[in-house]
Design a protein around this motif. Structure first.
Motif, short mmCIF file in Angstrom:
data_model
loop_
_atom_site.label_atom_id
_atom_site.label_comp_id
_atom_site.label_asym_id
_atom_site.label_seq_id
_atom_site.Cartn_x
_atom_site.Cartn_y
_atom_site.Cartn_z
N MET A 188 85.31 25.72 13.58
CA MET A 188 84.27 26.75 13.54
C MET A 188 84.94 28.12 13.59
O MET A 188 85.88 28.30 14.38
N PRO A 189 84.47 29.05 12.78
CA PRO A 189 83.30 28.98 11.88
C PRO A 189 83.61 28.42 10.50
O PRO A 189 82.82 28.60 9.57
N GLU A 190 84.72 27.74 10.36
CA GLU A 190 85.12 27.22 9.05
C GLU A 190 84.01 26.41 8.37
O GLU A 190 83.70 26.63 7.19
N ALA A 191 83.42 25.48 9.12
CA ALA A 191 82.36 24.64 8.56
C ALA A 191 81.13 25.46 8.18
O ALA A 191 80.48 25.20 7.16
N LYS A 192 80.79 26.44 9.00
CA LYS A 192 79.63 27.29 8.71
C LYS A 192 79.84 28.09 7.43
O LYS A 192 78.95 28.22 6.59
N LEU A 193 81.04 28.64 7.28
CA LEU A 193 81.34 29.47 6.11
C LEU A 193 81.41 28.63 4.84
O LEU A 193 80.99 29.08 3.77
N ALA A 194 81.94 27.42 4.96
CA ALA A 194 81.96 26.52 3.80
C ALA A 194 80.54 26.23 3.33
O ALA A 194 80.25 26.21 2.13
N ARG A 195 79.63 26.03 4.27
CA ARG A 195 78.22 25.78 3.92
C ARG A 195 77.63 27.01 3.23
O ARG A 195 76.93 26.88 2.22
N GLU A 196 77.89 28.20 3.77
CA GLU A 196 77.38 29.42 3.12
C GLU A 196 77.93 29.57 1.71
O GLU A 196 77.26 30.13 0.84
N ALA A 197 79.14 29.09 1.49
CA ALA A 197 79.76 29.18 0.16
C ALA A 197 79.38 28.01 -0.74
O ALA A 197 79.86 27.91 -1.87
N GLU A 198 78.51 27.13 -0.26
CA GLU A 198 78.06 25.95 -1.00
C GLU A 198 79.24 25.05 -1.39
O GLU A 198 79.30 24.49 -2.48
N ILE A 199 80.17 24.90 -0.46
CA ILE A 199 81.30 24.00 -0.64
C ILE A 199 81.11 22.81 0.30
O ILE A 199 80.92 23.01 1.51
N ARG A 200 81.15 21.62 -0.24
CA ARG A 200 81.02 20.42 0.61
C ARG A 200 82.22 20.36 1.56
O ARG A 200 83.36 20.62 1.18
N TYR A 201 81.95 19.96 2.82
CA TYR A 201 82.96 20.03 3.87
C TYR A 201 82.97 18.74 4.68
O TYR A 201 81.92 18.19 5.01
N ALA A 202 84.16 18.26 4.97
CA ALA A 202 84.33 17.12 5.87
C ALA A 202 85.49 17.41 6.80
O ALA A 202 86.41 18.17 6.46
N SER A 203 85.45 16.82 7.97
CA SER A 203 86.48 17.07 8.99
C SER A 203 87.08 15.74 9.46
O SER A 203 86.37 14.87 9.93
N VAL A 204 88.39 15.63 9.30
CA VAL A 204 89.13 14.49 9.84
C VAL A 204 89.99 15.02 10.99
O VAL A 204 90.90 15.81 10.79
#
Length: 290
Positions: A188-204
């Protein structure tokens, strides 16, 4: 036809794979400043993939000082549609020992010193974060992890703390009382910003240690963390090669991330200045330039 492009955000050692050919380092500027480092563009089995070292090569950027907005904007400039975050975490549960991977599906954001949105000036947008990771991309990650014979857990809650210090014992026990699974400093805020940019995001998330709640691990030692981290990185390289090869098979054209800005921007058109529209062009030009 949409061309799907994958990016891996993680440690700088993850792309040291012999099979990655035709390496090119790309230096980009963004309206938000410079990303953490040059972005590596390479190929594996004729598929293009990008690698961004989150803390810079050599790990010189503290978690709180990562320019998350520049990182996401730069990847969007390159046409990235899917991001898999690979990060080290501490465990908050007995059954998540060092060496185990967790495919995260939820976050608790405890950071407070970071810029968390692209929509801070004149144009306001509210994207949904109910399900912050892409289920289809998580499926691709799970398939790659299984084929790599890595011990893992599907689904888990990641507490994102500010850092760079590790938790106090009281904090660690608090997070355990919340039934959280792992703790780290970077998603965070990486996941939030990816969503705002309409980029699919996953976290391992790769577990390197038990957080200080564990009676045998009350002092988290950086050297011990690094030792497990290097072992995890070797496993992650195998996973990443499979992921590059398979992720497109799992893409869901109805993923809510794809068009989330269609219903997110609330600011009246007459209040949107050309200066701000230009600044947001990479992130939201699809909807702002209609």
């Amino acid at each position: 036809m949409t061309i799907n492009k994958l990016a891996i955000i993680g440690g700088s050692g993850l792309y040291d794979v012999e099979e990655f050919k035709n390496r090119e380092l790309i230096k980009l500027n963004t309206p938000w400043g410079n990303p953490s480092d040059e972005i590596l563009k390479t190929k594996y089995k004729e598929k293009e993939v990008f690698f961004l070292p989150r803390h810079g090569r050599g790990h010189f950027i503290s978690p709180s000082n990562i320019n998350f907005r520049a990182n996401i904007d730069a990847l969007k400039q390159l046409g990235v549609t899917d991001i898999v975050s690979v990060s080290a975490v501490g465990s908050l549960k007995e059954d998540l020992p060092p060496g185990k991977f967790v495919i995260v599906d939820q976050f608790i954001d405890r950071t407070f010193a970071r810029s968390k949105t692209f929509f801070e000036d004149e144009i306001v947008a509210h994207v949904s974060m109910a399900n912050p990771t892409s289920n289809s991309l998580m499926n691709a990650c799970e398939d790659a992890i299984k084929k790599s014979n890595i011990d893992y857990q599907r689904n888990g809650t990641y507490v994102v703390m500010e850092g760079p210090q590790f938790s106090t014992l009281a904090e660690s026990n608090l997070y355990r009382s919340w039934k959280a699974d792992v703790i780290g400093m970077t998603n965070m805020p990486e996941a939030k910003l990816a969503r705002e940019a309409e980029i699919r995001y996953a976290s391992v998330s790769m577990v390197t240690d038990f957080d200080c709640w564990h009676p045998d691990h009350d002092n988290v030692d950086v050297q011990q963390v690094i030792k497990v981290l290097l072992s995890n990185a070797d496993k992650a390289k195998v996973m990443i090669k499979i992921l590059i090869d398979n992720f497109e098979k799992y893409i869901d054209p109805k993923d809510p991330t794809n068009n989330c800005l269609d219903v997110a921007i609330i600011t009246a058109p007459e209040k949107r200045t050309q200066k701000t529209i230009k600044k947001l062009n990479t992130i939201a030009g699809r909807v702002l330039n209609k």
